[in-house]
Design a protein around this motif. Sequence first.
Motif, PDB file in Angstrom:
ATOM      1  N   ASN A 119       0.807  -1.215   0.000  1.00 49.76           N
ATOM      2  CA  ASN A 119       0.000   0.000   0.000  1.00 49.76           C
ATOM      3  C   ASN A 119       0.841   1.266   0.000  1.00 49.76           C
ATOM      4  N   ILE A 120       0.515   2.153  -0.928  1.00 53.20           N
ATOM      5  CA  ILE A 120       1.016   3.525  -0.923  1.00 53.20           C
ATOM      6  C   ILE A 120      -0.188   4.406  -0.625  1.00 53.20           C
ATOM      7  N   GLN A 121      -0.201   5.002   0.547  1.00 51.78           N
ATOM      8  CA  GLN A 121      -1.373   5.746   0.994  1.00 51.78           C
ATOM      9  C   GLN A 121      -1.426   7.120   0.336  1.00 51.78           C
ATOM     10  N   VAL A 122      -2.624   7.549  -0.037  1.00 50.06           N
ATOM     11  CA  VAL A 122      -2.769   8.841  -0.718  1.00 50.06           C
ATOM     12  C   VAL A 122      -2.846  10.003   0.261  1.00 50.06           C
ATOM     13  N   ASP A 123      -2.958   9.706   1.569  1.00 48.70           N
ATOM     14  CA  ASP A 123      -3.083  10.752   2.586  1.00 48.70           C
ATOM     15  C   ASP A 123      -2.341  10.303   3.838  1.00 48.70           C
ATOM     16  N   VAL A 124      -1.276  11.019   4.200  1.00 46.38           N
ATOM     17  CA  VAL A 124      -0.467  10.626   5.350  1.00 46.38           C
ATOM     18  C   VAL A 124      -1.244  10.724   6.665  1.00 46.38           C
ATOM     19  N   ASN A 125      -2.371  11.408   6.658  1.00 47.24           N
ATOM     20  CA  ASN A 125      -3.190  11.515   7.867  1.00 47.24           C
ATOM     21  C   ASN A 125      -4.087  10.298   8.078  1.00 47.24           C
TER      22      ASN A 125
END
Length: 413
Positions: free
Chosen positions: A59-65
């Motif tokens: 997974n590469i998350q689109v939002d670090v939050n």
Amino acid sequence: MPSPLADPVKLPCGLVLPNRLSKAAMAELIAKTNRPTSTLLDAYEKWSDGGWGSILTGNIQVDVNHMGSPYDPALHSEYKDRETNSALVAEWKKYADACQKHGTPAIAQVCHPGRQSFRVAGRRGLFAPTLAPSAVPMDVGDSYLERLIGCLAWTAPKEMTTQEVERVIQQFVDTARLMADAGFSGIELHAAHGYLLDKPPHRRLRRHPEKRARFVLEILTQTRKVVPSTFAIGIKLNSADHSSATFEETMTQIKLLADAGIDFMEISGGSYEDPRMMGYAKADAAPVSARTAAREAFFLEFAKEVRTRHPGLILMLTGGFRTRAGAEAAIRDNACDLVGIGRPAAIDPKFALRLLDEGVEEMHAGMPLNKVPVPWFARFLPVHLIGAGAETTYYSMQIQRLAKGIATIAPSL
């Protein structure tokens, strides 16, 4: 007779995968800064030399939050372009180059966990709500202990506003542009396992498959406008049982995606609430048929139904493959075009070469794997949660070992 696994596969965008074996996405739990680390790159360089036809990242998350785990790489802010964010592009280019060092096309799996973002994952704070299409909390079971675990692990989600939906769409598009500029061969939208792009949990929306698919279709449409025509865009979807009330609705969504020109579709299944993708399921989950159980693939029947309805759609089937014979059977049965292999690849990064080598006898062309042992106290906890968590943790540890050049260890047989 040559193995069908060695056949190249051409995606609609023109990208050619040199064979049918894909290193499937797995949780690495390595990116402690939420950026591509040297250890992460070292692991993918090992896989790049493993004979795979394609490599899917974790997974590469689109939002670090909003993170699936505390140690996923993620987009930290809005991405403008390669000139404005040249340092960021250079950072991610190292990741793409490591994956593709030996010529294997690499697909970046991009994701938003939605309501499944753990309290300790992401930078929104321990008590800030997660995002979801509706304010339906996680449900991991009815017992007091299961409800307690759910409250401790996840905050209650808030129903997304129109502005939040638009922002998430832009985050997916930004991430796709960054991956293209960094040199990846494509992206895969993670719309399975209960994450944000998976089917909304609200019953009202379940009656309208077109509305459920609109979110993903908008991301697909906007992304196509900003990436090269040769850049692959795939999607990971959950399977559905033929007997389920949502089966035809799921098929409607698949038709919409196929008509929109998706490059490939990966069939998987499960969620944190019902982790079938890890070989575990809730106690009240419907069993698979004897025919499917006799095969290695977890989601074979569903994939064959999709193939019947959409013969031109490039399908990847992931979950349960352990041998050359099992992978070849799925191809020869016309259930899929690509075979995704996860856990064996964490133990042996060159597992694809073993399956493709005709000099390797059939009895050695595979890797039987036991369930990962769990601590003694786990008998008092929900097995579908603890077992799946143990599997994820164990294999992420093996990925870290192979990245460091340390011998990996298969679960005891």
